[in-house]
Each structure stands twice: as C-alpha cells, then as structure tokens.
Design a protein around this motif. Sequence first.
Motif, short mmCIF file in Angstrom:
data_model
loop_
_atom_site.label_atom_id
_atom_site.label_comp_id
_atom_site.label_asym_id
_atom_site.label_seq_id
_atom_site.Cartn_x
_atom_site.Cartn_y
_atom_site.Cartn_z
N ARG A 194 -4.46 -0.08 -16.97
CA ARG A 194 -4.51 -1.53 -17.21
C ARG A 194 -4.55 -2.33 -15.90
O ARG A 194 -5.43 -3.14 -15.70
CB ARG A 194 -3.31 -1.95 -18.06
N ARG A 195 -3.58 -2.11 -15.00
CA ARG A 195 -3.57 -2.86 -13.75
C ARG A 195 -2.69 -2.17 -12.73
O ARG A 195 -1.90 -1.28 -13.06
CB ARG A 195 -3.09 -4.29 -13.96
N ARG A 196 -2.83 -2.61 -11.49
CA ARG A 196 -2.06 -2.07 -10.38
C ARG A 196 -1.18 -3.17 -9.80
O ARG A 196 -1.61 -4.31 -9.63
CB ARG A 196 -3.00 -1.54 -9.31
N PHE A 200 -0.11 1.32 -17.46
CA PHE A 200 -0.98 1.95 -18.44
C PHE A 200 -0.56 1.53 -19.85
O PHE A 200 0.57 1.08 -20.07
CB PHE A 200 -0.90 3.48 -18.35
N ASP A 201 -1.47 1.72 -20.79
CA ASP A 201 -1.16 1.67 -22.22
C ASP A 201 -1.31 3.07 -22.77
O ASP A 201 -2.25 3.80 -22.41
CB ASP A 201 -2.11 0.71 -22.95
N LEU A 202 -0.38 3.47 -23.63
CA LEU A 202 -0.47 4.78 -24.25
C LEU A 202 -1.71 4.82 -25.14
O LEU A 202 -1.91 3.95 -26.00
CB LEU A 202 0.80 5.03 -25.07
N ALA A 203 -2.57 5.81 -24.93
CA ALA A 203 -3.83 5.89 -25.68
C ALA A 203 -3.58 5.97 -27.18
O ALA A 203 -4.29 5.35 -27.97
CB ALA A 203 -4.65 7.07 -25.19
N CYS A 217 3.80 4.11 -13.78
CA CYS A 217 3.77 5.26 -12.88
C CYS A 217 3.86 4.74 -11.45
O CYS A 217 3.07 3.89 -11.04
CB CYS A 217 2.48 6.06 -13.10
N ARG A 218 4.83 5.24 -10.68
CA ARG A 218 4.99 4.84 -9.28
C ARG A 218 4.27 5.86 -8.40
O ARG A 218 4.57 7.07 -8.46
CB ARG A 218 6.47 4.77 -8.91
N VAL A 219 3.35 5.41 -7.58
CA VAL A 219 2.55 6.30 -6.74
C VAL A 219 2.44 5.72 -5.34
O VAL A 219 2.72 4.54 -5.10
CB VAL A 219 1.13 6.52 -7.33
N GLY A 220 2.00 6.54 -4.39
CA GLY A 220 1.71 6.07 -3.05
C GLY A 220 0.43 5.26 -3.03
O GLY A 220 -0.43 5.39 -3.91
N ASN A 221 0.29 4.42 -2.02
CA ASN A 221 -0.88 3.55 -1.97
C ASN A 221 -2.16 4.30 -1.63
O ASN A 221 -3.25 3.72 -1.71
CB ASN A 221 -0.66 2.42 -0.95
N PRO A 244 -5.87 7.33 -5.48
CA PRO A 244 -7.06 6.64 -6.01
C PRO A 244 -6.74 5.91 -7.30
O PRO A 244 -5.97 6.39 -8.15
CB PRO A 244 -8.06 7.78 -6.24
N ILE A 245 -7.30 4.72 -7.47
CA ILE A 245 -7.08 3.95 -8.69
C ILE A 245 -7.92 4.54 -9.81
O ILE A 245 -9.15 4.67 -9.68
CB ILE A 245 -7.44 2.47 -8.48
N PRO A 246 -7.29 4.94 -10.92
CA PRO A 246 -8.05 5.56 -12.01
C PRO A 246 -8.86 4.54 -12.79
O PRO A 246 -8.63 3.34 -12.71
CB PRO A 246 -6.95 6.18 -12.87
N GLU A 247 -9.79 5.03 -13.56
CA GLU A 247 -10.58 4.18 -14.45
C GLU A 247 -10.56 4.80 -15.84
O GLU A 247 -10.63 6.02 -16.00
CB GLU A 247 -12.02 4.06 -13.96
N GLY A 248 -10.48 3.94 -16.85
CA GLY A 248 -10.51 4.41 -18.23
C GLY A 248 -9.29 5.25 -18.57
O GLY A 248 -8.17 4.97 -18.13
N GLU A 249 -9.49 6.30 -19.36
CA GLU A 249 -8.38 7.15 -19.78
C GLU A 249 -8.01 8.12 -18.66
O GLU A 249 -8.85 8.61 -17.92
CB GLU A 249 -8.75 7.92 -21.04
#
Length: 389
Positions: free
Chosen positions: A312-314, A325-328, A337-341, A344-349
Amino acid sequence: MAGLTLRGIHKAFGDTPVLNNIDLDIADGEFLTLVGPSGCGKSTLLRIIAGLESQDRGSISIGEASVDHLRPHERGVAMVFQNYALYPHMSVFDNIALPLTMTRLNLFERLPLTRHLSLRRRRVMDEIARDVRAVAEQLRIENYFGRRPGQLSGGQRQRVALGRAMVRHPRAFLMDEPLSNLDAKLRVHMRGELTELHARLGVTMIYVTHDQVEAMTMSDRLAVMDHGDILQLGTPTDVYERPASIAVAQFIGSPAINLLPARVGASGQIELLGRTLPIDARNAPTPELMVGVRPEAMRIGSGPCAITCRFRRRENLGSESILHFDLAASPAVAVLCRVGNDTPIPEGEVTLAFEPRDCHLFDGKGRRIEVESRDAAGSRDLRRVGDLR
C-alpha cells in the motif's frame, strides 16, 4: 530510601471506577514506570501514593510503615509534576530552597524583617544554601540561581523542579509525565539525564508516562495499565518479548504488533489463511485464535510461516522504513513490516515471511497462551504464558 507496598487500592469517582484493587510491590531503589493510555488510572495511582488523593479502599506502606494516615509532606516522598509547578516570582535558588525554608525555619523566622534580627535564621540559611548548591551542581544549574522560571528553557525548568524534589532527600521520587512538555530532542536528552540521576542517587523512583519509549528505555520494571488494572508487570524485555495479552502487545512496541486471525486445525497445529504453521496449539482453550507478529520480525520472501499481502505505502524513517500492506485474503486487515532503507519497494502482491518463534498466540479473550513451535532446524521452542495481573 525505601520500598513501597500497595495492597487492594481501589478508587472511584462517583459511579466510575478508576482503580480496581491494585496490588504492587516496589523494591527499594527501583525505577518503576506506570505506563498506559490516557485515562487508565496511572496518574491517580501516583497521586494516591503522594497523598494528594485518598483511596476508597486499600493501604499504602513506605518502608515498613503505613502512610495512609499521613499528609503529603509527612510521607517522605517528593513529586515532580508535568507542568513543573515552579513559583514564577521566585528565583531559581529560592524555588529549590523553598521546601527547606518551610521545614527548617519557623513562621517568625520566615518573615522578611527577621533576616537581620535572628542569628539562628542566618545560620540555617547558610546550611540551606550549601544543600541547594550541592543539588544544583549535580543538575548543572548553579549558574541560573538569579534567574526566574520565565527566563529558563523547558529543560532548565525541569531541572529546577527536580532540584526542588532532590533537596529534600526524599525516600521516593514520584514523577507524573515530567517530559511531556519538552520537544522531541530535549525529551531524549532528559531521558538519559533521569536515568543517570537514578543511578547516582539509587533512590526509589515511580514514573508515570503514556510514552512507551520512555517506559522501555528508563525502567527497571514497568507496569502496563488500562481501565484501572495492571495488565502486566515485568522488565521491559519480558513485557516486549512475552506480552500477557493483546492489549499489552498492542501498546508496547512501535509500530504496533500485527494481529492475524487463525484457528487450530485438526492436527493441533495453527492454520493461518490456508497455511499450516509449525506451531502446536492443541492445548488452546478455543479453536479461534489470534497470531501476533511484530513488524520487525516480518521480512519479504519465503519462510516456514508466510502470508500474501498487497503493498500500500512506505513510511520513510530515515535509517529504515515501515512498509504498509493489506492482507490479500482480507483487505481490511493491515500488516506492517519494518525493513532497512536498502530494501527494494515491492509492487502488487508480495509474500511476507516470519519464524514460528516470533509468533505470539492469544486466545479468544485476548490472553496469551502457551505454544510450542519448531524452527527451520526442527528444534523446539516453548513460548510460555505471560503473567496476568
């Protein structure tokens, strides 16, 4: 210095209960934080300890002696308020010295005209000045003695309020959200100062805050409160790693824990969104459960436990990011989800994975239950029930 014992403290305002039979033991020299959302009863409990409010039932002991019959100034405690409560017309020196002048000088000696007439007054004031300077040197405010509170910054005013409490050499310090009026940078600085002050003095401190970061970073133990009850009492590590209930898990930890609907399958293992997790929950009291996973335990990729989500957004925090995220399978359920900068930013599912040992299992009433999980190597990891208070 002294420990405190609270037994069966109950308080109501009219027909509205505020505290529900609170039992609490605070060790001599301990830094204990009462943490919880606004209106949970933490400030009321602190004021009852100080003697500023009276309990409807129950008893309070400081050391070995009951203080229920004592007035606030007789209890040997000092309170630091959220708004500092300094006298604006008095200098820094006079604000700090005020508790000593009120206790060491009689009414006649406190009159302005007696300063030139009473030899005892001059001797006592010299002693008070030495005590005030000693405290001011610890707090590094001795250069502000001639200023008034309106000429000080927020952090300086907070140190003056602390000095006024310290100069009494109380058996316990009571602090009611003392950092909430400071800006973010100064709050971080003052957190360190208070922690170092406690280490130097070794005195019992009871600290009230709604800020979980303050509670986690400063306390020996913390008591998580809500609706007048202590939900869990333990060290910051215990409360974070083994929350006793969903309410505790949601309040402690930033960002908040992810909660995923699950159930116990026929095999006794957890079934989460059509996937069977290597977690044995056959002893769960109800088949419908909630699985809690903290955002920092989530990662993008495959693993023994996984869910499918839609990006959804970062949220960029500088050194790291929070991915939303939204649960599919259920778009109304948000997943963080906490990640390092550098991730890579995911797309879609996308598939989010986590380890069985990072799961917190709660029953239908929101209470933590014992689960047994196996990691990727097949070793057992027993997640024990958190203490309910």
